[in-house]
Design an enzyme around this catalytic site. Structure first.
Site, PDB file in Angstrom:
ATOM      1  CB  SER A  53      -0.945   0.015   1.201  1.00  0.00           C
ATOM      2  OG  SER A  53      -0.225   0.216   2.400  1.00  0.00           O
ATOM      3  CE  LYS A 103      -2.855   2.334   4.769  1.00  0.00           C
ATOM      4  NZ  LYS A 103      -2.420   1.332   3.827  1.00  0.00           N
TER       5      LYS A 103
END
Length: 192
Positions: A53, A103
């Site tokens: 990701s 993230k």
């Protein structure tokens, strides 16, 4: 006339030396464990990347050092790569997810965030992002980031389970900031 050493005295001396050596080793091991736990709890810890990701910035199985101390004195900034505990939104959708996430912070408290036309907009201004895998192929927002919360997105925008699915990350869920990659050896270095 030479004196014959007392066997009992010699034995006690040997036991004292052995006892002090064993005791010192025990104290050293105990202190090392306490220091390691203290450092891991309050200062820094190692983490590894379980998914793709965050491509191209972080690759699957990269190993990182997470700084847990600096956010005690400063606020997270746009662009920081953060590690955080699952939010209520994540837990509601996936009760079995207990591992921390990693993230990039895109939206700060009070920001208006929108994704359209392959770009992220902050307060109606396009965000310059030279770190993403590909332009996002989805629409999101506009949303306003609540106080004491952050909007986070993966650098691999089209293949990231992030804020555009489950919402904002409360400040108290942030564990720390990823600062250094230490594995693999050919990509060791500071993360920007």
């Amino acid at each position: 006339m030479s004196r014959v050493p007392d066997q009992a005295s010699n034995k006690n001396s040997r036991q004292e030396n052995e006892g002090s050596w064993i005791g010192e080793l025990g104290r050293t091991i105990f202190l090392s464990i306490i220091l390691a736990l203290g450092i891991r709890t309050f200062v820094a810890e190692a983490r590894w990347i379980p998914s793709e990701s965050m491509l191209p910035t972080l690759q699957k199985y990269d190993k990182l050092i997470v700084d847990k101390l600096s956010y005690r004195f400063t606020n997270p900034q746009r662009g920081d790569i953060v590690v955080f505990s699952p939010t209520e939104g994540i837990i509601q959708e996936n009760p079995n997810l207990k591992d921390a996430f990693i993230k990039r912070i895109v939206g700060l408290p009070g920001d208006k965030v929108e994704v359209r036309g392959g770009r992220v907009y902050i307060d109606d201004q396009p965000l310059r992002e030279n770190y993403i895998e590909a332009p996002p192929q989805y629409l999101y927002g506009p949303v306003f980031v609540p106080e004491d919360s952050y909007l986070v997105l993966g650098d691999n925008r089209n293949n990231s389970y992030d804020s555009h699915f489950w919402g904002f990350v409360p400040r108290e869920n942030i564990i720390g900031r990823a600062v250094v990659r230490f594995w693999p050896p050919n990509r060791v270095g500071e993360l920007n």
